[in-house]
Design a protein around this motif. Sequence first.
Motif, mmCIF file in Angstrom:
data_model
loop_
_atom_site.group_PDB
_atom_site.id
_atom_site.type_symbol
_atom_site.label_atom_id
_atom_site.label_comp_id
_atom_site.label_asym_id
_atom_site.label_seq_id
_atom_site.Cartn_x
_atom_site.Cartn_y
_atom_site.Cartn_z
ATOM 1 N N MET A 1 0.786 -1.357 0.026
ATOM 2 C CA MET A 1 -0.025 -0.009 -0.059
ATOM 3 C C MET A 1 0.850 1.309 -0.016
ATOM 4 N N PRO A 2 0.340 2.382 -0.509
ATOM 5 C CA PRO A 2 1.287 3.730 -0.688
ATOM 6 C C PRO A 2 1.422 4.240 1.025
ATOM 7 N N LYS A 3 2.510 4.658 0.956
ATOM 8 C CA LYS A 3 2.964 4.980 2.380
ATOM 9 C C LYS A 3 2.745 6.671 2.423
ATOM 10 N N SER A 4 2.542 7.467 1.329
ATOM 11 C CA SER A 4 3.037 8.780 1.637
ATOM 12 C C SER A 4 1.610 9.475 1.821
ATOM 13 N N ASP A 5 0.667 8.957 1.658
ATOM 14 C CA ASP A 5 -0.772 9.652 1.830
ATOM 15 C C ASP A 5 -1.577 8.549 2.526
ATOM 16 N N PRO A 6 -2.042 8.454 3.707
ATOM 17 C CA PRO A 6 -3.011 7.656 4.432
ATOM 18 C C PRO A 6 -4.168 7.657 3.575
ATOM 19 N N ALA A 7 -4.641 8.528 3.059
ATOM 20 C CA ALA A 7 -6.023 8.660 2.216
ATOM 21 C C ALA A 7 -5.828 7.815 1.039
ATOM 22 N N THR A 8 -4.682 7.342 0.527
ATOM 23 C CA THR A 8 -4.820 6.351 -0.479
ATOM 24 C C THR A 8 -4.863 4.875 0.026
ATOM 25 N N ASN A 9 -5.232 4.560 1.073
ATOM 26 C CA ASN A 9 -5.162 3.046 1.703
ATOM 27 C C ASN A 9 -6.705 2.942 1.569
ATOM 28 N N LYS A 10 -6.956 2.686 0.440
ATOM 29 C CA LYS A 10 -8.380 2.397 -0.129
ATOM 30 C C LYS A 10 -8.253 0.767 -0.692
ATOM 31 N N LYS A 11 -9.662 0.319 -0.723
ATOM 32 C CA LYS A 11 -9.800 -1.051 -0.890
ATOM 33 C C LYS A 11 -10.796 -1.073 -2.096
ATOM 34 N N ASN A 12 -11.745 0.017 -2.092
ATOM 35 C CA ASN A 12 -12.947 -0.306 -3.148
ATOM 36 C C ASN A 12 -12.779 0.848 -4.072
ATOM 37 N N TRP A 13 -13.714 0.597 -5.446
ATOM 38 C CA TRP A 13 -13.557 1.411 -6.332
ATOM 39 C C TRP A 13 -14.191 2.850 -5.963
ATOM 40 N N SER A 14 -15.305 2.798 -5.087
ATOM 41 C CA SER A 14 -15.731 3.969 -4.625
ATOM 42 C C SER A 14 -14.819 4.976 -4.003
ATOM 43 N N ASP A 15 -14.059 4.438 -3.179
ATOM 44 C CA ASP A 15 -12.901 5.152 -2.380
ATOM 45 C C ASP A 15 -12.092 5.813 -3.367
ATOM 46 N N ILE A 16 -11.530 4.699 -4.292
ATOM 47 C CA ILE A 16 -10.643 5.253 -5.189
ATOM 48 C C ILE A 16 -11.184 6.248 -6.139
ATOM 49 N N GLN A 17 -12.289 6.367 -6.481
ATOM 50 C CA GLN A 17 -13.016 7.631 -7.199
ATOM 51 C C GLN A 17 -12.959 8.837 -6.478
ATOM 52 N N ASP A 18 -13.191 8.537 -5.061
ATOM 53 C CA ASP A 18 -13.421 9.800 -4.244
ATOM 54 C C ASP A 18 -12.000 10.489 -4.262
#
Length: 280
Positions: A1-18
């Motif tokens: 998982m990406p480390k630089s931004d906690p907001a990128t700890n996403k698992k579903n498409w809806s979160d990725i879209q946001d």
Amino acid sequence: MPKSDPATNKKNWSDIQDLIKSHYPSMSKRLQQVAVFVLENPRTVAFETIATISEQMSIPPSTLIRFASALGFDGFNEFKNLVKDDLLDQTSNYSNRVKLVGEDQNWQGAELLSRFAEANSNALNMLVETTSQDDLSAAVEMMHDSNSIFLLGNGRAHAVATYLHYALNHIDKKVFLIQGTGGKFYEEMSNVHRGDLLIAISYSPYSSNTCELAARAANQGVKVLSITDSPVSPLANTSALSFVVQEAKVDAFRSLSSSMLLAQVLAIALAARDSGESKN
């Protein structure tokens, strides 16, 4: 998982879209072009190569890498794998999953059996290595001390809950399977009281019904024992005790062998516990 931004700890498409939408205003025009393409063509992003995607967009592959980096990912492959995993999770039809994974995979019976057998063997070994005797003993005591045991699991987790219901019914214990027939989850959960035990089972993408009902039960003083796939899953956060099970995965298909084994062990251990007490 990406480390630089906690907001990128996403698992579903809806979160990725946001996530994409929140970064869109600050992106360059070229990266905004990528953002629009990704939002409109998630399947292409998930299942085509970087070379193919960049060719379709008439941009260099490095632009895709810069796009992923702007969202806080280490690389575009990390980003596209999250999209792929979520799309596969949302595709319940097995024939469609096979098509989505790709025709280059060998889906013939003989090789398929070998691949799944090896993956399940590794997962079962991991279960043994990561499950402590203390947790098993504590779970058995929770089951033994409860007035009644209620079982909750939707989707693929329903098979584990159903097996536990079958196994525990062979022990002198009151056990009930919450099925939510006709959407009556809350009505069935109204029978769960302090002194009972709720065994809740859910895996990513987590059942909102299971997680919400488990959290509500915990808030009402009901002990929750969970079987899930991450120590930070919604179920783990609301459970008195949680078993984290990493199931075998072959391409788009996950097994339930480890969860079934854990369920069997818990039932047999409870029977042995009760049997030992009756002898004394």
